[in-house]
Motif scaffolding. Structure first.
Motif, short mmCIF file in Angstrom:
data_model
loop_
_atom_site.label_atom_id
_atom_site.label_comp_id
_atom_site.label_asym_id
_atom_site.label_seq_id
_atom_site.Cartn_x
_atom_site.Cartn_y
_atom_site.Cartn_z
N LEU A 1 -31.56 14.12 10.86
CA LEU A 1 -30.47 13.41 11.54
C LEU A 1 -30.16 14.13 12.85
CD1 LEU A 1 -28.44 11.06 11.28
CD2 LEU A 1 -26.84 12.69 10.25
N ARG A 2 -30.46 13.45 13.94
CA ARG A 2 -30.28 14.02 15.27
C ARG A 2 -29.45 13.05 16.12
NH1 ARG A 2 -32.25 17.66 12.89
NH2 ARG A 2 -34.11 18.93 13.38
N PRO A 3 -28.82 13.55 17.19
CA PRO A 3 -28.07 12.64 18.07
C PRO A 3 -28.89 11.45 18.56
CG PRO A 3 -27.52 14.90 18.60
CD PRO A 3 -28.64 14.96 17.59
N ALA A 4 -30.17 11.71 18.87
CA ALA A 4 -31.01 10.62 19.37
C ALA A 4 -31.16 9.50 18.34
CB ALA A 4 -32.39 11.16 19.75
N THR B 1 -21.14 12.24 10.12
CA THR B 1 -21.85 13.35 9.48
C THR B 1 -22.16 14.46 10.48
OG1 THR B 1 -22.83 11.88 7.83
CG2 THR B 1 -23.92 14.00 8.19
N LEU B 2 -22.69 14.10 11.64
CA LEU B 2 -23.05 15.10 12.64
C LEU B 2 -21.81 15.83 13.17
CD1 LEU B 2 -25.82 13.29 14.73
CD2 LEU B 2 -26.12 15.23 13.19
N GLY B 3 -20.72 15.09 13.32
CA GLY B 3 -19.50 15.70 13.86
C GLY B 3 -18.59 16.29 12.81
N ARG B 4 -18.96 16.12 11.53
CA ARG B 4 -18.11 16.54 10.42
C ARG B 4 -16.72 15.90 10.52
NH1 ARG B 4 -19.08 22.96 10.40
NH2 ARG B 4 -19.00 22.56 12.63
N PHE B 5 -16.74 14.61 10.84
CA PHE B 5 -15.53 13.81 10.90
C PHE B 5 -15.40 12.98 9.63
CE2 PHE B 5 -17.01 13.60 15.53
CZ PHE B 5 -16.31 14.74 15.89
N GLU B 6 -14.21 12.46 9.39
CA GLU B 6 -14.04 11.46 8.34
C GLU B 6 -14.60 10.13 8.85
OE1 GLU B 6 -12.86 12.07 5.38
OE2 GLU B 6 -12.32 14.16 5.81
N VAL B 7 -15.28 9.39 7.97
CA VAL B 7 -15.82 8.09 8.36
C VAL B 7 -14.68 7.18 8.84
CG1 VAL B 7 -17.04 6.02 7.58
CG2 VAL B 7 -17.81 8.28 6.83
N GLY C 1 -10.70 0.83 18.34
CA GLY C 1 -9.53 1.20 19.11
C GLY C 1 -9.32 0.37 20.36
N ASP C 2 -8.15 0.59 20.96
CA ASP C 2 -7.83 -0.10 22.21
C ASP C 2 -8.18 0.75 23.41
OD1 ASP C 2 -5.89 1.81 21.91
OD2 ASP C 2 -4.21 0.42 21.74
N THR C 3 -8.92 1.83 23.18
CA THR C 3 -9.49 2.64 24.25
C THR C 3 -10.77 3.28 23.73
OG1 THR C 3 -9.21 4.63 25.60
CG2 THR C 3 -7.97 4.53 23.54
N ALA C 4 -11.72 3.49 24.60
CA ALA C 4 -12.99 4.11 24.21
C ALA C 4 -12.94 5.63 24.28
CB ALA C 4 -14.12 3.58 25.11
N ARG C 5 -11.80 6.18 24.65
CA ARG C 5 -11.70 7.63 24.82
C ARG C 5 -12.05 8.41 23.55
NH1 ARG C 5 -8.30 10.83 28.58
NH2 ARG C 5 -7.68 8.83 29.43
N PRO C 6 -11.47 8.08 22.36
CA PRO C 6 -11.84 8.85 21.17
C PRO C 6 -13.33 8.76 20.85
CG PRO C 6 -9.83 7.62 20.78
CD PRO C 6 -10.39 7.11 22.07
N CYS D 1 -18.77 11.29 20.58
CA CYS D 1 -20.17 11.33 21.01
C CYS D 1 -20.51 12.65 21.69
CB CYS D 1 -20.48 10.14 21.93
SG CYS D 1 -20.53 8.54 21.09
N ILE D 2 -19.62 13.13 22.55
CA ILE D 2 -19.84 14.42 23.21
C ILE D 2 -19.87 15.53 22.16
CG2 ILE D 2 -18.86 16.10 24.84
CD1 ILE D 2 -20.11 13.58 26.10
N ALA D 3 -19.02 15.42 21.14
CA ALA D 3 -18.92 16.46 20.11
C ALA D 3 -20.21 16.63 19.31
CB ALA D 3 -17.76 16.14 19.17
#
Length: 377
Positions: free
Chosen positions: A270-273, A293-299, A308-313, A318-320
């Motif tokens: 599992l890679r960013p690409a 999974t890659l970011g160790r975030f909650e799904v 969301g109403d903004t793409a900022r998060p 993605c950067i993370a």
């Protein structure tokens, strides 16, 4: 051996001649890190002891600061942890550590009694977003610092301020936060719980939060039914947004997507690409689970970012995980094709943030998503 100018404790204003101080620093640089650490620890102990007996001489402060400035990173980090809550170090040393790398600065910013409002304002003006977030989280920050944070307008820093229930936020600044929460959903839940929320602002906030937060506001304030009805009517009139929406249509394949991602992750494949490949293959669920999974975030956090109403998060997530920021516009286009146009952005460039490190982006994402399904930073 060079001669170091002796310290005269009877003359606390005496400074070390530059030549003597330079000789001491040259000696310190020639020592091993362990020797440097012992030297700095000894100087710290001497300074603390001198302070307990009427005040340390200025010369000792000069040496303490100069040795710390030239010390290795790990030594500075250890020293910052030791000095974080102390009231005896030189104030100039504490300010220097507070402006150091965030891992060094964090405990000092969080707790040092020697940092004044002017110092915190300087950190907000000069240092990274991570430093600014830590200033916003500092207990009992003053009204001037809170005003500067709101005026700065960074979503992650404002969200950190909103979660800081001991922050002294003036009514005007708090009203600004409430107004901003119309577009920045991450602000809504912490503002609902903040002690600075009064009945007037609660009614304003009531207009654009979802049912769960409306119930929380109703439970906290004794509001007349007719006033609540007016707030609801105002929300309908202005077309106000509600809380984060999960728009991604994943339920039909969620288990399959989750198993595939888990299998790839276990195999080290599992890679960013692969996330970009999943989007090209129109597998939004695989992208969501892979990003989590890659970011160790909650799904659930990723799904809310997708809706969301903004793409900022989403940009921060993605950067993370190491995706190139230059690739994000294309990623966002593919996601919107698969996700009913979400995440939306009133300002199409609102996600364009200054350079972030991987760790910084992950922290900001978690901060913005901290109130999603009880998730924490």
């Amino acid at each position: 051996m060079p001669t170091v100018v002796p310290l005269d404790s009877a003359k606390p204003s005496q400074a070390v001649p530059l030549s003597g101080l330079n000789q001491l620093l040259d000696l310190a640089k020639k020592r091993s890190p362990d020797d440097q650490n012992r030297l700095l620890t000894g100087i710290a102990g001497l300074y603390e002891s001198a302070g307990a007996h009427g005040g340390a001489p200025e010369a000792l402060a000069d040496i303490f600061i100069a040795l710390t400035r030239d010390a290795e990173r790990e030594i500075r980090r250890t020293l910052a942890q030791r000095l974080a809550k102390a009231d005896w170090p030189p104030a100039a040393l504490v300010r220097m550590l507070a402006a150091d790398e965030i891992d060094i600065a964090r405990p000092v910013i969080a707790a040092s009694p020697l940092l004044l409002d002017d110092d915190l304002l300087q950190l907000l003006a000069d240092c990274s977003i991570e430093h600014q977030i830590q200033v916003a989280l500092r207990p009992d920050i003053g009204a001037a610092v809170a005003r500067a944070i709101v005026a700065g307008g960074d979503p992650a820093v404002m969200t950190a301020l909103a979660t800081n229930r001991s922050a002294r936020i003036e009514t005007a600044a708090f009203a600004d936060l409430v107004a901003r929460s119309r577009q920045l959903a991450a602000l809504r839940a912490p503002l609902t719980r903040h002690p600075s929320l009064d009945e007037t602002l609660a009614l304003r906030l009531y207009q654009w939060v979802g049912e769960a937060l409306r119930q929380a506001i109703s439970d906290r304030f004794t509001l007349a039914p007719e006033r609540l009805a007016e707030a609801v009517q105002a929300a309908a009139h202005h077309g106000a947004a509600v809380e984060w929406k999960t728009v991604a249509a994943l339920p039909a394949t969620e288990d399959v997507d989750a198993r595939l991602v888990a299998k790839l992750h276990a195999a080290g494949q599992l890679r960013p690409a692969y996330l970009i490949r999943a989007l090209r293959e129109e597998k939004l669920g695989v992208f969501a689970h892979g990003l989590a999974t890659l970011g160790r975030f909650e799904v659930s956090q990723v799904l809310h970012a997708l809706g969301g109403d903004t793409a900022r998060p989403l940009f921060l997530a993605c950067i993370a995980v190491g995706l190139d920021r230059a690739a994000f516009p294309a990623i966002l286009t593919e996601i919107r094709k698969l996700n009913k146009g979400f995440p939306r952005d009133p300002d199409s460039s609102a996600w364009r943030l200054a350079e972030r490190s991987v760790d910084q982006a992950a922290y900001e994402f978690r901060l913005l998503m901290a109130d999603v399904d009880g998730a924490s930073v």
